[in-house]
Design an enzyme around this catalytic site. Structure first.
Site, PDB file in Angstrom:
ATOM      1  N   CYS A  79       6.106   0.144  -3.741  1.00 25.28           N
ATOM      2  CA  CYS A  79       5.311  -0.676  -2.808  1.00 25.28           C
ATOM      3  C   CYS A  79       5.050  -2.052  -3.411  1.00 25.28           C
ATOM      4  O   CYS A  79       4.299  -2.180  -4.382  1.00 25.28           O
ATOM      5  CB  CYS A  79       4.003   0.044  -2.485  1.00 25.28           C
ATOM      6  SG  CYS A  79       2.793  -0.944  -1.602  1.00 25.28           S
ATOM      7  N   CYS A  82       1.432  -3.296  -3.333  1.00 24.00           N
ATOM      8  CA  CYS A  82       0.622  -2.557  -4.308  1.00 24.00           C
ATOM      9  C   CYS A  82       0.636  -3.253  -5.657  1.00 24.00           C
ATOM     10  O   CYS A  82      -0.356  -3.222  -6.408  1.00 24.00           O
ATOM     11  CB  CYS A  82       1.148  -1.129  -4.472  1.00 24.00           C
ATOM     12  SG  CYS A  82       1.028  -0.107  -2.982  1.00 24.00           S
TER      13      CYS A  82
END
Length: 322
Positions: A79, A82
């Protein structure tokens, strides 16, 4: 998605009142134990960020949320957002110096937790306060808005649940084992009271807390637990609709207003409960006034003396009494 405004509406129900009381009591007990043993219970700054999995979730998140708000960062290695949000949250956890704990959950390795929280996309950030889960925001939000959300979360933790955070020692090592807190002489009785509350045996909880207070009248956990158990016991068999109808139709009936105030508090309407009883004190005299005043003082114990709503209501009570 932008950070959502923190709100406890819909969360502070009967179960949350119970959780708040238990959280306040545990926090007060931990501080008292640390003071008696000369310790601080301080952790290293690095210990403010922890990796959590399904096996340790109850211990590392749910139990810790009784002493400090726990912010959960759901992330994954693949991600990209993230990778922006994670380091920012870690930096803020250290900067906030123990006002919240950051728990990082790798969703690839913990699919069950992801499903339990109903997460549709990551990064997703939640908080757990005294066992109550609250959604904060999803996506890599701007730092200013994240700070605002964290400030609101901390305020909720302090005012509603009595959580003042954990002490941080900048010189401590993250690998140092925390000192063992010696068991107090009332642990068995307090555990019995907590078990009775969990089983909705409010009469048993009341007696267990009274047993502690017989020997230790100032015990903070027992005082708070007793006030809470008595409140939950009173509302357990109430018909809310009938109680509220009676209170609305009979504003001068002290007992009707007291019953409605109990329901107000359990439902999270703290100011309404306090205001109702202050008004009952203003309207009455003699034994009726004293009955309303004493119930108001009992409800102050449920919320906690440091809560600003209690401070405000005490001032209002003093005005109508004197």
């Amino acid at each position: 998605m932008q950070p959502r405004n923190m709100s406890m509406s819909g969360v502070v129900d009967l179960a949350a009142v119970k959780a708040a009381g238990e959280a306040k009591a545990k926090a007060e007990q931990a501080r008292a134990q640390a003071a008696r043993t000369g310790g601080t219970g301080a952790v290293a700054p690095a210990a403010l960020v922890i990796d959590v999995d399904e096996a340790g979730f109850e211990r590392d998140v749910l139990q810790r949320s009784a002493e400090v708000p726990v912010v959960i960062d759901f992330w994954a290695e693949w991600c990209e957002p993230c990778k922006q949000l994670g380091p920012l949250l870690e930096r803020l956890a250290v900067e906030y110096n123990g006002r919240f704990l950051l728990a990082k959950v790798d969703v690839d390795a913990n699919q069950m937790l992801m499903q339990q929280f109903g997460i549709q996309g990551i990064p997703a950030v939640f908080a757990v306060v005294a066992g109550q889960a609250l959604p904060l925001f999803q996506g890599a939000a701007p730092e200013a808005q994240i700070r605002e959300t964290l400030d609101q979360l901390i305020q909720v933790g302090e005012q509603r649940f009595g959580l003042t955070g954990i002490a941080v020692d900048p010189d401590a090592s993250a690998d140092a084992a925390p000192a063992e807190v010696p068991a107090g002489p009332y642990d068995a009785l307090l555990e019995a009271a907590a078990s009775a509350l969990d089983a909705n045996d409010f009469g048993g909880a009341v007696q267990a807390y009274k047993n502690v207070l017989t020997d230790d009248p100032g015990n903070p956990e027992a005082k708070l637990g007793l006030a809470q158990a008595e409140l939950l016991g009173r509302v357990q068999s109430m018909d809310p609709q009938a109680v509220r109808k009676d209170a609305a139709e009979n504003p001068g009936d002290v007992n009707a207003q007291i019953a409605a105030a109990d329901l107000d508090l359990v439902g999270g309407h703290v100011e309404d409960a306090f205001g109702r009883l202050v008004e009952a004190v203003r309207r009455t005299a003699g034994d009726e006034r004293n009955t309303a005043r004493l119930r108001l003082l009992e409800l102050f114990e449920v919320i906690g003396p440091e809560d600003p709503r209690v401070t405000s209501a005490r001032t209002a009570l003093a005005r109508v009494l004197f």
